[in-house]
Design a protein around this motif. Structure first.
Motif, PDB file in Angstrom:
ATOM      1  N   PHE A  65     -13.882  -4.846   4.699  1.00 16.80           N
ATOM      2  CA  PHE A  65     -12.613  -4.336   5.202  1.00 16.80           C
ATOM      3  C   PHE A  65     -11.400  -4.984   4.530  1.00 16.80           C
ATOM      4  O   PHE A  65     -10.448  -4.299   4.143  1.00 16.80           O
ATOM      5  N   HIS A  66     -11.404  -6.290   4.395  1.00 16.45           N
ATOM      6  CA  HIS A  66     -10.214  -6.992   3.905  1.00 16.45           C
ATOM      7  C   HIS A  66     -10.050  -6.914   2.388  1.00 16.45           C
ATOM      8  O   HIS A  66      -8.992  -7.273   1.860  1.00 16.45           O
ATOM      9  N   ASP A  67     -11.094  -6.429   1.700  1.00 20.09           N
ATOM     10  CA  ASP A  67     -11.026  -6.356   0.238  1.00 20.09           C
ATOM     11  C   ASP A  67     -11.109  -4.935  -0.299  1.00 20.09           C
ATOM     12  O   ASP A  67     -10.972  -4.725  -1.502  1.00 20.09           O
ATOM     13  N   ALA A  68     -11.340  -3.975   0.571  1.00 20.63           N
ATOM     14  CA  ALA A  68     -11.537  -2.594   0.124  1.00 20.63           C
ATOM     15  C   ALA A  68     -10.229  -1.990  -0.386  1.00 20.63           C
ATOM     16  O   ALA A  68      -9.126  -2.399   0.006  1.00 20.63           O
ATOM     17  N   LYS A  69     -10.362  -0.985  -1.248  1.00 15.86           N
ATOM     18  CA  LYS A  69      -9.213  -0.275  -1.796  1.00 15.86           C
ATOM     19  C   LYS A  69      -8.523   0.509  -0.682  1.00 15.86           C
ATOM     20  O   LYS A  69      -9.169   1.209   0.104  1.00 15.86           O
ATOM     21  N   LYS A  70      -7.205   0.388  -0.611  1.00 16.47           N
ATOM     22  CA  LYS A  70      -6.448   1.097   0.413  1.00 16.47           C
ATOM     23  C   LYS A  70      -5.958   2.443  -0.108  1.00 16.47           C
ATOM     24  O   LYS A  70      -5.615   2.585  -1.277  1.00 16.47           O
ATOM     25  N   LEU A  71      -5.960   3.406   0.808  1.00 14.61           N
ATOM     26  CA  LEU A  71      -5.491   4.744   0.491  1.00 14.61           C
ATOM     27  C   LEU A  71      -4.451   5.165   1.512  1.00 14.61           C
ATOM     28  O   LEU A  71      -4.512   4.733   2.668  1.00 14.61           O
ATOM     29  N   PRO A  72      -3.497   6.007   1.136  1.00 15.60           N
ATOM     30  CA  PRO A  72      -2.553   6.521   2.132  1.00 15.60           C
ATOM     31  C   PRO A  72      -3.312   7.267   3.219  1.00 15.60           C
ATOM     32  O   PRO A  72      -4.192   8.082   2.936  1.00 15.60           O
ATOM     33  N   ALA A  73      -2.969   7.001   4.474  1.00 12.92           N
ATOM     34  CA  ALA A  73      -3.715   7.571   5.594  1.00 12.92           C
ATOM     35  C   ALA A  73      -3.830   9.088   5.503  1.00 12.92           C
ATOM     36  O   ALA A  73      -4.889   9.662   5.776  1.00 12.92           O
ATOM     37  N   LEU A  74      -2.749   9.753   5.128  1.00 14.41           N
ATOM     38  CA  LEU A  74      -2.757  11.212   5.097  1.00 14.41           C
ATOM     39  C   LEU A  74      -3.739  11.752   4.065  1.00 14.41           C
ATOM     40  O   LEU A  74      -4.227  12.874   4.195  1.00 14.41           O
ATOM     41  N   MET A  75      -4.040  10.952   3.037  1.00 10.05           N
ATOM     42  CA  MET A  75      -4.989  11.363   2.009  1.00 10.05           C
ATOM     43  C   MET A  75      -6.418  10.938   2.354  1.00 10.05           C
ATOM     44  O   MET A  75      -7.387  11.563   1.929  1.00 10.05           O
ATOM     45  N   GLY A 110      -3.889   1.895  15.563  1.00 12.16           N
ATOM     46  CA  GLY A 110      -2.880   2.233  16.565  1.00 12.16           C
ATOM     47  C   GLY A 110      -2.120   3.489  16.198  1.00 12.16           C
ATOM     48  O   GLY A 110      -2.537   4.599  16.483  1.00 12.16           O
ATOM     49  N   LEU A 111      -0.992   3.317  15.532  1.00 10.80           N
ATOM     50  CA  LEU A 111      -0.201   4.427  15.002  1.00 10.80           C
ATOM     51  C   LEU A 111       0.041   4.181  13.522  1.00 10.80           C
ATOM     52  O   LEU A 111       0.357   3.066  13.115  1.00 10.80           O
ATOM     53  N   LEU A 112      -0.096   5.241  12.745  1.00 10.24           N
ATOM     54  CA  LEU A 112       0.073   5.135  11.303  1.00 10.24           C
ATOM     55  C   LEU A 112       1.131   6.114  10.814  1.00 10.24           C
ATOM     56  O   LEU A 112       1.205   7.252  11.292  1.00 10.24           O
ATOM     57  N   ARG A 113       1.918   5.678   9.852  1.00  7.71           N
ATOM     58  CA  ARG A 113       2.731   6.602   9.087  1.00  7.71           C
ATOM     59  C   ARG A 113       1.841   7.158   7.960  1.00  7.71           C
ATOM     60  O   ARG A 113       0.853   6.516   7.552  1.00  7.71           O
ATOM     61  N   PRO A 114       2.146   8.353   7.441  1.00  6.37           N
ATOM     62  CA  PRO A 114       1.265   9.011   6.478  1.00  6.37           C
ATOM     63  C   PRO A 114       0.924   8.206   5.233  1.00  6.37           C
ATOM     64  O   PRO A 114      -0.186   8.304   4.707  1.00  6.37           O
ATOM     65  N   LEU A 115       1.865   7.399   4.744  1.00  9.09           N
ATOM     66  CA  LEU A 115       1.620   6.656   3.508  1.00  9.09           C
ATOM     67  C   LEU A 115       1.177   5.219   3.768  1.00  9.09           C
ATOM     68  O   LEU A 115       1.068   4.424   2.828  1.00  9.09           O
ATOM     69  N   ASP A 116       0.896   4.887   5.024  1.00 10.26           N
ATOM     70  CA  ASP A 116       0.347   3.565   5.328  1.00 10.26           C
ATOM     71  C   ASP A 116      -1.025   3.420   4.681  1.00 10.26           C
ATOM     72  O   ASP A 116      -1.883   4.316   4.791  1.00 10.26           O
ATOM     73  N   GLY A 117      -1.247   2.297   4.030  1.00  6.71           N
ATOM     74  CA  GLY A 117      -2.512   2.067   3.361  1.00  6.71           C
ATOM     75  C   GLY A 117      -3.610   1.673   4.338  1.00  6.71           C
ATOM     76  O   GLY A 117      -3.446   0.733   5.111  1.00  6.71           O
ATOM     77  N   ILE A 118      -4.724   2.398   4.308  1.00  3.47           N
ATOM     78  CA  ILE A 118      -5.860   2.092   5.182  1.00  3.47           C
ATOM     79  C   ILE A 118      -7.144   2.113   4.360  1.00  3.47           C
ATOM     80  O   ILE A 118      -7.172   2.595   3.227  1.00  3.47           O
ATOM     81  N   VAL A 119      -8.205   1.599   4.962  1.00  4.11           N
ATOM     82  CA  VAL A 119      -9.516   1.612   4.314  1.00  4.11           C
ATOM     83  C   VAL A 119     -10.480   2.397   5.204  1.00  4.11           C
ATOM     84  O   VAL A 119     -10.235   2.563   6.397  1.00  4.11           O
ATOM     85  N   PRO A 120     -11.592   2.892   4.657  1.00  5.50           N
ATOM     86  CA  PRO A 120     -12.550   3.651   5.461  1.00  5.50           C
ATOM     87  C   PRO A 120     -13.094   2.807   6.622  1.00  5.50           C
ATOM     88  O   PRO A 120     -13.370   1.618   6.461  1.00  5.50           O
TER      89      PRO A 120
END
Length: 252
Positions: A65-75, A110-120
């Protein structure tokens, strides 16, 4: 107008040139993910109410989780609503508008903006952890997110376009939300033999398509969604009400 859309369980890895922002509650997500990474595959299967194969996949996700590539939530999300939202084909201007007006509900972040970086990841409303004080994760979030959502909507025009689902209402004190801001919840029905029926797949598809419609046209006022049409669904002014505009597809 602020918009609320549910996340999706199906996620994907895609390359995106879009800039990535930091989720407002990243530190909370980090704590939840760290504790999830300490669970065995068997415990994850129980907590997530899923198969051992799916638990094993998500065990690995939480290890990384802490090292994975982040993607914009909307994508990153790829459920039914997101397939019809088609975020990767939105213009830069539409994405900028989304970043200011769209919130994505989520049990991990919680709540995300579309371009917030997240991981699977995978997280369910019923998960209980020490981090959540042994409360189901949706109840844990309620105290953190209710004021934040209300403040965000009031700072706009006091109107919330609710395109999320009932499951995610439990992230908030929904009674307070409904009392303090104006919640507009579009509903989508198929008419057959003069009977209206809600079909889950179509409802999800239309929610995603309506989000795209709002973003592309940069709609600021809730009554403007009456112009939305998609796959035969059209606004029917003869039914519903101001808070529950109804869109109908005739399948006769």
């Amino acid at each position: 107008m602020q918009i609320l859309l549910a996340n999706a369980k199906i996620m994907r890895n895609v390359d995106s040139p879009n800039p990535i922002s930091t989720p407002e509650w990243q530190s909370v997500a980090n704590a939840l993910a760290t504790e999830m990474s300490t669970l065995s595959i068997e415990d994850l299967a129980k907590q997530l109410d899923c198969s051992k194969a799916l638990a094993a996949e998500n065990w690995l996700r939480y290890q990384q989780f802490h090292d994975a590539k982040k993607l914009p939530a909307l994508m990153a999300y790829h459920g039914q609503a997101y397939k019809h939202l088609r975020a990767q084909t939105l213009s830069v201007e539409a994405l900028e508008f989304a970043q200011q007006h769209l919130w994505i509900t989520c049990f991990l972040y919680g709540l995300l903006r579309p371009l917030d970086g997240i991981v699977p990841y995978r997280m369910e409303h019923c998960v209980k952890l020490e981090t959540t004080h042994n409360l189901p994760v949706n109840r844990f979030w309620k105290g953190l997110l209710t004021d934040a959502l209300i403040k965000s909507v009031k700072a706009d025009d006091g109107i919330l376009l609710h395109l999320s689902t009932e499951e995610y209402e439990h992230l908030f004190d929904w009674n307070r939300v409904g009392q303090e801001v104006k919640v507009i919840q579009p509903l989508f029905y198929v008419r057959r033999d003069d009977k209206l029926k809600m079909q889950a797949v179509w409802a999800k598809s239309c929610r995603g398509a309506m989000v795209r419609y709002v973003l592309e046209n940069k709609l600021f006022f809730s009554d403007e969604i009456a112009g939305f049409e998609y796959e035969g669904f059209r606004f029917d002014p003869t039914i519903g009400d101001e808070l529950h505009p109804i869109f109908v597809r005739d399948d006769d």
